[in-house]
Design a protein around this motif. Structure first.
Motif, PDB file in Angstrom:
ATOM      1  N   GLY A 110      58.349  45.747  37.932  1.00  0.00           N
ATOM      2  CA  GLY A 110      57.936  46.571  36.807  1.00  0.00           C
ATOM      3  C   GLY A 110      57.156  47.796  37.255  1.00  0.00           C
ATOM      4  N   PRO A 111      56.870  48.719  36.317  1.00  0.00           N
ATOM      5  CA  PRO A 111      56.055  49.891  36.637  1.00  0.00           C
ATOM      6  C   PRO A 111      54.658  49.474  37.092  1.00  0.00           C
ATOM      7  CG  PRO A 111      57.148  50.140  34.514  1.00  0.00           C
ATOM      8  CD  PRO A 111      57.320  48.715  34.914  1.00  0.00           C
ATOM      9  N   PHE A 112      54.066  50.263  37.997  1.00  0.00           N
ATOM     10  CA  PHE A 112      52.740  49.917  38.506  1.00  0.00           C
ATOM     11  C   PHE A 112      52.043  51.162  39.031  1.00  0.00           C
ATOM     12  CE2 PHE A 112      55.711  49.628  41.970  1.00  0.00           C
ATOM     13  CZ  PHE A 112      55.040  50.066  43.102  1.00  0.00           C
ATOM     14  N   THR A 113      50.752  51.007  39.305  1.00  0.00           N
ATOM     15  CA  THR A 113      49.919  52.078  39.842  1.00  0.00           C
ATOM     16  C   THR A 113      49.350  51.638  41.180  1.00  0.00           C
ATOM     17  OG1 THR A 113      49.309  52.885  37.645  1.00  0.00           O
ATOM     18  CG2 THR A 113      47.841  53.482  39.457  1.00  0.00           C
ATOM     19  N   VAL A 114      49.290  52.549  42.120  1.00  0.00           N
ATOM     20  CA  VAL A 114      48.600  52.331  43.397  1.00  0.00           C
ATOM     21  C   VAL A 114      47.329  53.157  43.384  1.00  0.00           C
ATOM     22  CG1 VAL A 114      48.683  52.571  45.902  1.00  0.00           C
ATOM     23  CG2 VAL A 114      50.747  51.907  44.647  1.00  0.00           C
ATOM     24  N   ALA A 115      46.204  52.551  43.741  1.00  0.00           N
ATOM     25  CA  ALA A 115      44.929  53.274  43.782  1.00  0.00           C
ATOM     26  C   ALA A 115      44.165  52.885  45.033  1.00  0.00           C
ATOM     27  CB  ALA A 115      44.083  52.964  42.543  1.00  0.00           C
ATOM     28  N   THR A 116      43.711  53.874  45.787  1.00  0.00           N
ATOM     29  CA  THR A 116      42.865  53.637  46.957  1.00  0.00           C
ATOM     30  C   THR A 116      41.492  54.250  46.707  1.00  0.00           C
ATOM     31  OG1 THR A 116      43.680  55.643  48.068  1.00  0.00           O
ATOM     32  CG2 THR A 116      44.827  53.569  48.527  1.00  0.00           C
ATOM     33  N   ASP A 117      40.517  53.825  47.485  1.00  0.00           N
ATOM     34  CA  ASP A 117      39.138  54.284  47.282  1.00  0.00           C
ATOM     35  C   ASP A 117      38.974  55.714  47.786  1.00  0.00           C
ATOM     36  OD1 ASP A 117      36.436  54.468  46.852  1.00  0.00           O
ATOM     37  OD2 ASP A 117      35.873  53.191  48.559  1.00  0.00           O
ATOM     38  N   ALA A 118      38.578  56.617  46.888  1.00  0.00           N
ATOM     39  CA  ALA A 118      38.341  58.011  47.258  1.00  0.00           C
ATOM     40  C   ALA A 118      36.855  58.319  47.412  1.00  0.00           C
ATOM     41  CB  ALA A 118      38.957  58.949  46.214  1.00  0.00           C
ATOM     42  N   ARG A 119      36.015  57.258  47.289  1.00  0.00           N
ATOM     43  CA  ARG A 119      34.557  57.437  47.309  1.00  0.00           C
ATOM     44  C   ARG A 119      34.129  58.305  46.121  1.00  0.00           C
ATOM     45  NH1 ARG A 119      34.269  58.709  53.815  1.00  0.00           N
ATOM     46  NH2 ARG A 119      35.326  56.804  54.488  1.00  0.00           N
ATOM     47  N   ALA A 155      43.033  49.083  47.281  1.00  0.00           N
ATOM     48  CA  ALA A 155      41.588  48.882  47.348  1.00  0.00           C
ATOM     49  C   ALA A 155      40.866  49.552  46.190  1.00  0.00           C
ATOM     50  CB  ALA A 155      41.056  49.409  48.681  1.00  0.00           C
ATOM     51  N   GLY A 156      41.343  50.714  45.737  1.00  0.00           N
ATOM     52  CA  GLY A 156      40.701  51.395  44.621  1.00  0.00           C
ATOM     53  C   GLY A 156      40.835  50.616  43.330  1.00  0.00           C
ATOM     54  N   ALA A 157      42.007  50.014  43.116  1.00  0.00           N
ATOM     55  CA  ALA A 157      42.210  49.202  41.921  1.00  0.00           C
ATOM     56  C   ALA A 157      41.331  47.956  41.948  1.00  0.00           C
ATOM     57  CB  ALA A 157      43.680  48.812  41.805  1.00  0.00           C
ATOM     58  N   LEU A 158      41.202  47.342  43.110  1.00  0.00           N
ATOM     59  CA  LEU A 158      40.364  46.145  43.247  1.00  0.00           C
ATOM     60  C   LEU A 158      38.886  46.477  43.077  1.00  0.00           C
ATOM     61  CD1 LEU A 158      42.235  44.565  46.276  1.00  0.00           C
ATOM     62  CD2 LEU A 158      42.113  43.598  43.979  1.00  0.00           C
ATOM     63  N   LEU A 159      38.510  47.706  43.445  1.00  0.00           N
ATOM     64  CA  LEU A 159      37.108  48.105  43.375  1.00  0.00           C
ATOM     65  C   LEU A 159      36.652  48.338  41.931  1.00  0.00           C
ATOM     66  CD1 LEU A 159      34.686  48.784  45.211  1.00  0.00           C
ATOM     67  CD2 LEU A 159      35.512  51.146  45.288  1.00  0.00           C
ATOM     68  N   TYR A 160      37.586  48.674  41.046  1.00  0.00           N
ATOM     69  CA  TYR A 160      37.237  48.988  39.654  1.00  0.00           C
ATOM     70  C   TYR A 160      38.071  48.118  38.707  1.00  0.00           C
ATOM     71  CZ  TYR A 160      35.123  53.030  41.896  1.00  0.00           C
ATOM     72  OH  TYR A 160      34.361  53.850  42.709  1.00  0.00           O
ATOM     73  N   PRO A 161      37.749  46.836  38.626  1.00  0.00           N
ATOM     74  CA  PRO A 161      38.554  45.915  37.812  1.00  0.00           C
ATOM     75  C   PRO A 161      38.532  46.241  36.320  1.00  0.00           C
ATOM     76  CG  PRO A 161      36.529  44.852  38.558  1.00  0.00           C
ATOM     77  CD  PRO A 161      36.634  46.148  39.301  1.00  0.00           C
ATOM     78  N   ALA A 163      38.823  49.163  35.004  1.00  0.00           N
ATOM     79  CA  ALA A 163      39.862  50.168  34.782  1.00  0.00           C
ATOM     80  C   ALA A 163      41.245  49.659  35.183  1.00  0.00           C
ATOM     81  CB  ALA A 163      39.540  51.442  35.561  1.00  0.00           C
ATOM     82  N   PHE A 164      41.271  48.693  36.114  1.00  0.00           N
ATOM     83  CA  PHE A 164      42.538  48.151  36.611  1.00  0.00           C
ATOM     84  C   PHE A 164      42.523  46.623  36.486  1.00  0.00           C
ATOM     85  CE2 PHE A 164      41.633  52.066  38.960  1.00  0.00           C
ATOM     86  CZ  PHE A 164      42.809  52.780  38.803  1.00  0.00           C
ATOM     87  N   PRO A 165      42.556  46.098  35.287  1.00  0.00           N
ATOM     88  CA  PRO A 165      42.503  44.642  35.122  1.00  0.00           C
ATOM     89  C   PRO A 165      43.707  43.965  35.773  1.00  0.00           C
ATOM     90  CG  PRO A 165      43.106  45.706  33.060  1.00  0.00           C
ATOM     91  CD  PRO A 165      42.692  46.800  33.999  1.00  0.00           C
ATOM     92  N   GLY A 166      43.441  42.850  36.438  1.00  0.00           N
ATOM     93  CA  GLY A 166      44.535  42.121  37.078  1.00  0.00           C
ATOM     94  C   GLY A 166      45.011  42.736  38.373  1.00  0.00           C
ATOM     95  N   ALA A 167      44.262  43.669  38.943  1.00  0.00           N
ATOM     96  CA  ALA A 167      44.669  44.311  40.199  1.00  0.00           C
ATOM     97  C   ALA A 167      44.717  43.293  41.335  1.00  0.00           C
ATOM     98  CB  ALA A 167      43.699  45.438  40.545  1.00  0.00           C
ATOM     99  N   HIS A 168      45.582  43.562  42.300  1.00  0.00           N
ATOM    100  CA  HIS A 168      45.699  42.665  43.457  1.00  0.00           C
ATOM    101  C   HIS A 168      46.174  43.466  44.665  1.00  0.00           C
ATOM    102  CE1 HIS A 168      50.108  42.603  42.919  1.00  0.00           C
ATOM    103  NE2 HIS A 168      49.843  42.495  41.619  1.00  0.00           N
ATOM    104  N   GLY A 169      46.385  42.778  45.778  1.00  0.00           N
ATOM    105  CA  GLY A 169      46.821  43.426  46.999  1.00  0.00           C
ATOM    106  C   GLY A 169      48.305  43.767  46.953  1.00  0.00           C
ATOM    107  N   PRO A 170      48.772  44.527  47.959  1.00  0.00           N
ATOM    108  CA  PRO A 170      48.074  44.878  49.192  1.00  0.00           C
ATOM    109  C   PRO A 170      46.888  45.820  48.970  1.00  0.00           C
ATOM    110  CG  PRO A 170      50.150  46.070  49.034  1.00  0.00           C
ATOM    111  CD  PRO A 170      50.139  45.083  47.923  1.00  0.00           C
ATOM    112  N   GLU A 171      45.838  45.577  49.766  1.00  0.00           N
ATOM    113  CA  GLU A 171      44.612  46.362  49.621  1.00  0.00           C
ATOM    114  C   GLU A 171      44.721  47.688  50.338  1.00  0.00           C
ATOM    115  OE1 GLU A 171      39.785  45.797  50.317  1.00  0.00           O
ATOM    116  OE2 GLU A 171      41.189  44.205  50.855  1.00  0.00           O
ATOM    117  N   HIS A 172      45.125  47.646  51.621  1.00  0.00           N
ATOM    118  CA  HIS A 172      45.262  48.856  52.431  1.00  0.00           C
ATOM    119  C   HIS A 172      46.715  49.026  52.862  1.00  0.00           C
ATOM    120  CE1 HIS A 172      40.958  49.107  52.436  1.00  0.00           C
ATOM    121  NE2 HIS A 172      40.823  47.989  53.129  1.00  0.00           N
ATOM    122  N   VAL A 173      47.007  50.169  53.417  1.00  0.00           N
ATOM    123  CA  VAL A 173      48.367  50.457  53.860  1.00  0.00           C
ATOM    124  C   VAL A 173      48.709  49.644  55.107  1.00  0.00           C
ATOM    125  CG1 VAL A 173      47.662  52.416  55.309  1.00  0.00           C
ATOM    126  CG2 VAL A 173      49.988  52.335  54.370  1.00  0.00           C
TER     127      VAL A 173
END
Length: 217
Positions: A110-119, A155-161, A163-173
């Motif tokens: 399904g459709p999804f979003t990838v988010a990493t930590d931008a500080r 990692a960004g999605a996991l850091l802000y649950p 805003a991103f409920p149910g987020a999971h890995g992969p965490e990093h590339v």
């Protein structure tokens, strides 16, 4: 095809060798402060583990971000130097695309979003359709300002649950996923990105606006 792939756009220092069909060797180490120390030894390890002489390589795939300036430039400069020394093409890959490819390989649908930590309480993000094609981004925003898909990884999605409920890995590339994505794109005759950074915002370090005179006129 025999690709050397690596990425330093996230806290993970990751490298892999890919033969166009499968990952021959891969290494990952998470250490946001030691990209410059860890990358070349990682490259050496995967070449040795794969039993590949660097002169047999046919190309280099490198993550071009988005990511923090300091870590990202380590990978880009290394790719440029190796490409020049070995006379190899250097193919840039959006780091978020590589994470998306890995997520789909691991079964995400399904459709999804990838988010990493931008500080700075922000995330680097991109949205993908059910076939894994990027439909929006990359961008950098505060999580509360986004309307992400119900599924999110990184990692960004996991850091802000919130805003991103149910987020999971992969965490990093993963460099293996990055290499697989690059190999598939090249095999299909599609062009990848140049070896240039996707910073998306100005670096933290700024040239002072004015200088105090210390010598007599």
């Amino acid at each position: 095809m025999l690709l050397l792939a690596f990425d330093t756009a996230t806290p993970a220092v990751t490298a892999a060798v890919h033969d166009g069909t499968t990952v021959l060797a891969e290494t990952d180490q998470v250490d946001a402060r030691r990209h410059g120390e860890l990358l070349l030894p990682a490259i050496d390890r995967v070449l040795q583990a794969a039993g590949v002489d660097k002169h047999r390589l046919t190309g280099i795939a490198v993550g071009v971000g988005p990511g923090p300036y300091t870590g990202l430039r380590v990978g880009l400069v290394t790719a440029a130097a190796l490409g020049h020394a070995l006379d190899l093409p250097v193919h840039g890959v959006c780091t978020l695309d590589a994470i998306a490819h890995q997520a789909r390989t691991e079964g995400l649908t399904g459709p999804f979003t990838v988010a990493t930590d931008a500080r700075r309480k922000e995330v680097y993000w991109a949205s993908y359709d059910a076939d894994g094609r990027r439909t929006e981004g990359p961008g950098v925003d505060r999580p509360a300002e986004l309307s992400p898909h119900p599924r999110a990884v990184g990692a960004g999605a996991l850091l802000y649950p919130d805003a991103f409920p149910g987020a999971h890995g992969p965490e990093h590339v993963s460099a293996g996923a990055l290499a697989a994505f690059a190999a598939a794109e090249l095999a299909a005759g599609r062009e990848l990105l140049p070896n240039a950074p996707l910073y998306l915002r100005r670096p933290d370090a700024q040239v002072p606006a004015g200088y105090k005179a210390v010598l007599p006129a």
